[in-house]
Design an enzyme around this catalytic site. Structure first.
Site, mmCIF file in Angstrom:
data_model
loop_
_atom_site.group_PDB
_atom_site.id
_atom_site.type_symbol
_atom_site.label_atom_id
_atom_site.label_comp_id
_atom_site.label_asym_id
_atom_site.label_seq_id
_atom_site.Cartn_x
_atom_site.Cartn_y
_atom_site.Cartn_z
ATOM 1 N N ASP A 14 0.807 -1.309 -0.005
ATOM 2 C CA ASP A 14 -0.021 0.034 -0.173
ATOM 3 C C ASP A 14 1.024 1.348 -0.034
ATOM 4 O O ASP A 14 2.260 1.119 0.262
ATOM 5 C CB ASP A 14 -1.007 0.012 1.244
ATOM 6 C CG ASP A 14 -1.679 1.233 1.379
ATOM 7 O OD1 ASP A 14 -2.390 1.497 0.130
ATOM 8 O OD2 ASP A 14 -1.978 1.707 2.508
ATOM 9 N N SER A 15 0.312 2.407 -0.062
ATOM 10 C CA SER A 15 1.178 3.650 -0.282
ATOM 11 C C SER A 15 1.585 3.791 1.310
ATOM 12 O O SER A 15 2.489 4.708 1.586
ATOM 13 C CB SER A 15 0.124 4.680 -0.647
ATOM 14 O OG SER A 15 -0.753 4.824 0.325
ATOM 15 N N CYS A 77 -4.265 -1.723 -1.966
ATOM 16 C CA CYS A 77 -4.362 -0.175 -2.136
ATOM 17 C C CYS A 77 -5.534 -0.029 -3.234
ATOM 18 O O CYS A 77 -5.131 -0.432 -4.391
ATOM 19 C CB CYS A 77 -2.927 0.462 -2.402
ATOM 20 S SG CYS A 77 -3.170 2.132 -2.968
ATOM 21 N N GLU A 156 -2.518 8.671 8.446
ATOM 22 C CA GLU A 156 -0.773 8.230 8.557
ATOM 23 C C GLU A 156 -0.449 9.053 9.830
ATOM 24 O O GLU A 156 0.719 8.393 10.103
ATOM 25 C CB GLU A 156 -0.334 8.806 7.166
ATOM 26 C CG GLU A 156 -0.442 7.804 6.002
ATOM 27 C CD GLU A 156 0.265 6.337 5.948
ATOM 28 O OE1 GLU A 156 1.496 6.601 6.209
ATOM 29 O OE2 GLU A 156 -0.407 5.614 5.545
ATOM 30 N N CYS A 188 -10.977 2.795 -0.048
ATOM 31 C CA CYS A 188 -9.624 3.305 0.352
ATOM 32 C C CYS A 188 -9.345 2.281 1.515
ATOM 33 O O CYS A 188 -10.052 2.426 2.765
ATOM 34 C CB CYS A 188 -9.543 4.607 0.577
ATOM 35 S SG CYS A 188 -7.757 5.185 1.340
ATOM 36 N N HIS A 190 -7.140 2.781 3.907
ATOM 37 C CA HIS A 190 -6.903 3.547 5.256
ATOM 38 C C HIS A 190 -8.239 3.663 5.871
ATOM 39 O O HIS A 190 -8.004 3.856 7.249
ATOM 40 C CB HIS A 190 -6.345 4.725 4.836
ATOM 41 C CG HIS A 190 -4.805 5.148 4.475
ATOM 42 N ND1 HIS A 190 -4.265 4.446 3.432
ATOM 43 C CD2 HIS A 190 -3.630 5.259 5.401
ATOM 44 C CE1 HIS A 190 -2.965 4.569 3.272
ATOM 45 N NE2 HIS A 190 -2.767 5.143 4.556
HETATM 46 N N1 DGL Z 1 -4.771 3.262 1.037
HETATM 47 C C1 DGL Z 1 -5.016 3.464 -0.415
HETATM 48 C C2 DGL Z 1 -6.162 3.307 -1.236
HETATM 49 O O1 DGL Z 1 -6.646 2.383 -0.758
HETATM 50 C C3 DGL Z 1 -4.178 4.692 -0.743
HETATM 51 C C4 DGL Z 1 -4.620 5.935 -0.356
HETATM 52 C C5 DGL Z 1 -3.527 7.031 -0.796
HETATM 53 O O2 DGL Z 1 -2.112 6.779 -0.648
HETATM 54 O O3 DGL Z 1 -3.981 7.967 -1.047
HETATM 55 O O4 DGL Z 1 -6.512 3.978 -2.014
#
Ligand code: DGL
Length: 274
Positions: A14-15, A77, A156, A188, A190
């Site tokens: 993931d990011s 992600c 984050e 997302c 996150h």
């Molecule tokens: N967790 C990510 C997603 O599912 C990335 C969010 C991001 O880095 O903008 O899209």
């Protein structure tokens, strides 16, 4: 790479810390499977970046995982899945990939009001994957969208309850409630970490869909088909790598999913090629 019990490694990336919501589901269902998790925190957030750039990051991370011997890769992600999943499958035809797609299908199937809210980042909404999911599965439901600007950065930082985080969520959800949503899709990885905050705003009658368990089940299916599933035995070895600061990642992993871990730091341009 297989561990000494011949159990193949799964790569999950993931990011940032978002993919931990997916990793947690994988660890819950198949604790014996060894995993390597990579957080590309040098580049978080992915969501506002051009799709081509996210695709390039995803390709390099895949090469890194393959060098480490990963058998199956989970793109934990939505933004990277939108930008790169198709490209990754074409570029690495021998590697099975599991990606994220916003859970519009189960939402559209279960909504009573016919109005569904999707929270995701711009990259996800721009990708063809999202357009095709809505086209195939919306099934007449009205789909409302919000990019929750800044929410990934708040998570984050571990700021799940701060006034800024709550304001971002209220701005996204209150207008959706006014238009009659009864379901919120988390697009997302996150966002599952703020489910309690989402529920507090949306109320008990709104269903919140976190796709992580379904993604973990899909990984299990693919592992099973190849005879790679680690069904039993001791807990697998779990490796954590970040392109950002390792100690901050370890603190967040503790805060978000209650694991105490050692984190290896790697650098773009050295261990990763771009
Ligand atoms: N967790 C990510 C997603 O599912 C990335 C969010 C991001 O880095 O903008 O899209």
């Amino acid at each position: 790479m297989k561990d000494n019990l011949q159990r193949p490694l799964i790569g999950v990336f993931d990011s940032g810390v978002g993919g931990l919501s997916v990793l947690r589901a994988i660890h819950t269902l198949i604790p014996a499977q060894p995993t390597i998790y990579l957080a590309d925190q040098a580049h978080v957030p992915y969501g506002p970046r051009p799709l081509k750039q996210v695709q390039a990051f995803s390709e390099e991370i895949t090469r890194y995982f393959l060098e480490k011997g990963a058998g199956l890769i989970v793109v934990a992600c939505n933004a990277a899945s939108a930008a790169a999943l198709h490209h990754l499958r074409e570029t690495f035809p021998d590697t099975p990939f599991v990606g994220m797609e916003p859970a519009v299908k189960p939402a559209a199937e279960s909504t009573h009001t016919g109005v569904v809210g999707v929270l995701a980042t711009p990259a996800t909404f721009q990708g063809e994957l999202y357009a095709s999911v809505v086209e195939r599965f919306a099934n007449g439901a009205r789909i409302l969208q919000d990019i929750c600007p800044g929410l990934v950065a708040q998570i984050e930082r571990g700021e799940l309850d701060s006034p800024d985080t709550l304001e971002i969520l209220e701005k996204a959800i209150l207008p959706m409630l006014a238009q009659g949503i009864d379901t919120i899709v988390l697009g997302c990885t996150h966002y599952p970490f703020v489910i309690p905050q989402i529920r507090a705003i949306a109320g008990p009658d709104v269903r919140v869909i976190d796709p992580a368990p379904a993604v973990a089940r899909q990984a299990i299916r693919l592992l099973g088909e190849r005879g790679w599933l680690a069904k039993d035995g001791p807990v697998g070895h779990h490796i954590y790598v970040t392109t950002g600061p390792g100690s901050a990642f370890a603190d967040l992993a503790w805060q978000l999913i209650g694991i105490s871990i050692q984190v290896e730091e790697i650098r773009w341009g050295r261990e990763l090629v771009i």
